[in-house]
Scaffold this active site. Structure first.
Site, PDB file in Angstrom:
ATOM      1  CD  GLU A   1      -1.560  -4.461   2.827  1.00  0.00           C
ATOM      2  OE1 GLU A   1      -1.475  -3.213   2.814  1.00  0.00           O
ATOM      3  OE2 GLU A   1      -1.521  -5.141   3.865  1.00  0.00           O
TER       4      GLU A   1
ATOM      5  CG  ASN B   1      -3.805  -1.143  -3.206  1.00  0.00           C
ATOM      6  OD1 ASN B   1      -3.133  -0.437  -3.936  1.00  0.00           O
ATOM      7  ND2 ASN B   1      -4.002  -0.879  -1.917  1.00  0.00           N
TER       8      ASN B   1
ATOM      9  CG  HIS C   1       2.933   2.681   2.351  1.00  0.00           C
ATOM     10  ND1 HIS C   1       2.399   3.858   2.814  1.00  0.00           N
ATOM     11  CD2 HIS C   1       1.876   1.862   2.090  1.00  0.00           C
ATOM     12  CE1 HIS C   1       1.078   3.745   2.858  1.00  0.00           C
ATOM     13  NE2 HIS C   1       0.730   2.548   2.420  1.00  0.00           N
TER      14      HIS C   1
ATOM     15  CD  GLU D   1      -2.589   2.000   0.762  1.00  0.00           C
ATOM     16  OE1 GLU D   1      -3.449   1.167   0.480  1.00  0.00           O
ATOM     17  OE2 GLU D   1      -1.852   1.927   1.781  1.00  0.00           O
TER      18      GLU D   1
ATOM     19  CG  ASP E   1       3.403   7.003   3.354  1.00  0.00           C
ATOM     20  OD1 ASP E   1       2.495   6.866   4.187  1.00  0.00           O
ATOM     21  OD2 ASP E   1       4.118   6.058   2.962  1.00  0.00           O
TER      22      ASP E   1
HETATM   23  O1  G3I Z   1     -11.454   2.907  15.216  1.00  0.00           O
HETATM   24  C1  G3I Z   1     -10.715   2.534  16.344  1.00  0.00           C
HETATM   25  C2  G3I Z   1     -11.243   3.302  17.543  1.00  0.00           C
HETATM   26  O2  G3I Z   1     -12.580   2.857  17.808  1.00  0.00           O
HETATM   27  C3  G3I Z   1     -10.356   3.028  18.744  1.00  0.00           C
HETATM   28  O3  G3I Z   1     -10.806   3.830  19.826  1.00  0.00           O
HETATM   29  C4  G3I Z   1      -8.912   3.433  18.356  1.00  0.00           C
HETATM   30  C5  G3I Z   1      -7.965   3.208  19.527  1.00  0.00           C
HETATM   31  O4  G3I Z   1      -7.262   2.033  19.407  1.00  0.00           O
HETATM   32  O5  G3I Z   1      -8.467   2.636  17.242  1.00  0.00           O
HETATM   33  C6  G3I Z   1      -9.246   2.918  16.098  1.00  0.00           C
HETATM   34  O6  G3I Z   1      -8.795   2.108  15.099  1.00  0.00           O
HETATM   35  C7  G3I Z   1      -7.556   2.531  14.511  1.00  0.00           C
HETATM   36  C8  G3I Z   1      -7.815   2.813  13.023  1.00  0.00           C
HETATM   37  O7  G3I Z   1      -6.581   3.061  12.340  1.00  0.00           O
HETATM   38  C9  G3I Z   1      -8.732   3.991  12.837  1.00  0.00           C
HETATM   39  O8  G3I Z   1      -8.147   5.131  13.316  1.00  0.00           O
HETATM   40  C10 G3I Z   1      -6.589   1.356  14.634  1.00  0.00           C
HETATM   41  O9  G3I Z   1      -6.234   1.216  16.015  1.00  0.00           O
HETATM   42  C11 G3I Z   1      -5.325   1.644  13.815  1.00  0.00           C
HETATM   43  O10 G3I Z   1      -4.500   0.477  13.792  1.00  0.00           O
HETATM   44  C12 G3I Z   1      -5.729   1.941  12.377  1.00  0.00           C
HETATM   45  O11 G3I Z   1      -4.545   2.242  11.670  1.00  0.00           O
HETATM   46  C13 G3I Z   1      -4.741   2.220  10.252  1.00  0.00           C
HETATM   47  C14 G3I Z   1      -3.990   1.020   9.661  1.00  0.00           C
HETATM   48  O12 G3I Z   1      -4.133   1.056   8.213  1.00  0.00           O
HETATM   49  C15 G3I Z   1      -4.509  -0.305  10.159  1.00  0.00           C
HETATM   50  O13 G3I Z   1      -3.735  -1.310   9.634  1.00  0.00           O
HETATM   51  C16 G3I Z   1      -4.120   3.499   9.684  1.00  0.00           C
HETATM   52  O14 G3I Z   1      -4.855   4.636  10.165  1.00  0.00           O
HETATM   53  C17 G3I Z   1      -4.150   3.475   8.153  1.00  0.00           C
HETATM   54  O15 G3I Z   1      -3.410   4.566   7.640  1.00  0.00           O
HETATM   55  C18 G3I Z   1      -3.508   2.182   7.648  1.00  0.00           C
HETATM   56  O16 G3I Z   1      -3.641   2.139   6.250  1.00  0.00           O
HETATM   57  C19 G3I Z   1      -3.096   0.999   5.573  1.00  0.00           C
HETATM   58  C20 G3I Z   1      -3.936   0.738   4.342  1.00  0.00           C
HETATM   59  O17 G3I Z   1      -5.276   0.555   4.691  1.00  0.00           O
HETATM   60  C21 G3I Z   1      -3.418  -0.456   3.587  1.00  0.00           C
HETATM   61  N1  G3I Z   1      -2.006  -0.313   3.282  1.00  0.00           N
HETATM   62  C22 G3I Z   1      -1.120   0.050   4.378  1.00  0.00           C
HETATM   63  C23 G3I Z   1      -1.665   1.279   5.116  1.00  0.00           C
HETATM   64  C24 G3I Z   1      -0.743   1.665   6.231  1.00  0.00           C
HETATM   65  O18 G3I Z   1      -0.696   0.651   7.199  1.00  0.00           O
END
Ligand code: G3I
Length: 367
Positions: A178, A219, A255, A284, A286
């Site tokens: 990105e 990507n 997406h 990715e 969906d």
């Molecule tokens: O690891 C922390 C944990 O320690 C904490 O207790 C918890 C509560 O807030 O948060 C956890 O982190 C979360 C992380 O996922 C792991 O689960 C973050 O809050 C949450 O924002 C994060 O979301 C991820 C997101 O990227 C972040 O931008 C999504 O699961 C993931 O599917 C998403 O994936 C991205 C790709 O990497 C790039 N392209 C877009 C895609 C969708 O946004």
């Protein structure tokens, strides 16, 4: 090209041209043939991975490690349906180095070991991104404690730490994620602000040194069809190739949203990047919808998945097709898009949705 494949390609082309689903003529024979491959894999012949193997494609999913560790059905489906996996979060900088200088590869190593045990390849995600960065890094840059020279050194160290740790175990790395915004401009991040546009070429050169065998990808999202953002990537990649930067692949996240409709020109877009000498992947995928889900939306969703998969199968060098999660039980969508969801191939009870059938039939056509 063998006879069966010629027929399959003709069907795919006609589908690609009309978008209307043809009768799933070929699904009987290939599935049966796929049985042999699945037998080799020791899995069920009627799975996405068995069909994808016959089509010469890596079919993958993002893996949520907490679900993998706590949900036996989820774990079983990851192993049975996919021959490629991507860490949804555990290879990202904030997860690997939450404390400066202390590297936590545990969860990511577990995924790599799981993949090895199940005959799966691993896509690495992601070495450089503007999101999910450790707090010590972003705060250090914001306070000025970390200046540009130190930031560049930290980024270089991170690429060598991570790509070096998984050296030889990753077939495709999302090296830079990105880096262009939705207006087609280089995204205004700490990387651009502090290091200038040259940081993109730098991370690719470092990643190649750290793992010479991995295919290195750039990507992004909203670059599946023909638009200003995809055009900007086309120009960027052309320049990187001209500068002999070791970039090997273009990753289109995919997406999509039923409510936005689908750009039917994905194949043209893929083909122009391949003409630059790159391989391509959908990384990715969906297809979310405004809730509640209903039959027209679910079938439109199936078409969304098929449009991208057909473009991949019709292209010459589209090597992997990864969904960003495969069950509505575990999805990033509802948390990010209020009122939206049901974006995956299986429902929250792992039931097969029209999208799953469409992906299976499309794979069978290519086999
Ligand atoms: O690891 C922390 C944990 O320690 C904490 O207790 C918890 C509560 O807030 O948060 C956890 O982190 C979360 C992380 O996922 C792991 O689960 C973050 O809050 C949450 O924002 C994060 O979301 C991820 C997101 O990227 C972040 O931008 C999504 O699961 C993931 O599917 C998403 O994936 C991205 C790709 O990497 C790039 N392209 C877009 C895609 C969708 O946004």
């Amino acid at each position: 090209m063998v006879a069966g494949a010629a027929v399959a390609a003709a069907v795919l082309v006609s589908l690609n041209a009309t978008g209307a689903p043809a009768a799933p003529v070929a699904s009987v024979a290939p599935v049966a043939a796929a049985g042999q491959d699945a037998a080799v894999q020791g899995g069920n012949a009627d799975t996405l991975r068995a069909l994808a193997k016959r089509a010469g494609l890596k079919i993958g999913t993002a893996v949520d490690m907490s679900a993998l560790n706590n949900d036996a059905t989820y774990k079983d489906r990851v192993a049975a349906e996919f021959n490629s996996v991507t860490a949804e979060n555990v290879m990202k900088w904030s997860e690997i180095e939450p404390t400066r200088g202390v590297l936590n590869f545990g969860p990511a190593d577990q995924l790599v070991a799981f993949a090895k045990a199940n005959g799966q390849s691993v896509r690495g995600h992601t070495l450089l991104w503007h999101s999910q960065l450790p707090g010590w890094l972003t705060e250090g840059v914001a306070s000025g404690d970390i200046d540009s020279a130190e930031l560049r050194q930290l980024l270089k160290q991170h690429v060598f730490d991570v790509a070096g740790h998984f050296r030889g175990k990753i077939y495709q790395w999302d090296v830079a994620n990105e880096v262009i915004d939705d207006n087609g401009q280089l995204r205004d991040t700490i990387w651009l602000q502090k290091l200038g546009p040259g940081y993109i070429a730098d991370v690719f050169r470092w990643a190649h040194q750290a793992d010479p065998k991995a295919k290195l990808y750039i990507n992004d999202y909203n670059v599946e069809g023909l638009n200003a953002k995809a055009d900007a990537y086309y120009e960027l990649v052309k320049q990187l190739k001209a500068d002999r930067v070791p970039i090997h692949g273009f990753g289109m996240q995919g997406h999509l949203g039923v409510q936005f409709g689908f750009d039917g020109r994905a194949l043209q877009n893929v083909q122009r990047f391949e003409a630059l000498g790159l391989e391509t992947s959908f990384t990715e995928v969906d297809v979310r919808m405004l809730m509640p889900a209903d039959n027209p939306k679910l079938h439109a969703q199936a078409n969304g998945y098929s449009i991208l998969l057909r473009a991949c199968l019709l292209a010459k060098k589209c090597t992997s097709f990864t969904v960003w999660g495969f069950t509505d039980k575990y999805s990033w969508v509802p948390g990010f898009f209020t009122g939206q969801g049901a974006a995956n191939l299986l429902d929250e009870n792992f039931g097969q949705k029209p999208a799953y059938q469409a992906v299976k039939e499309t794979l069978a056509l290519a086999g």
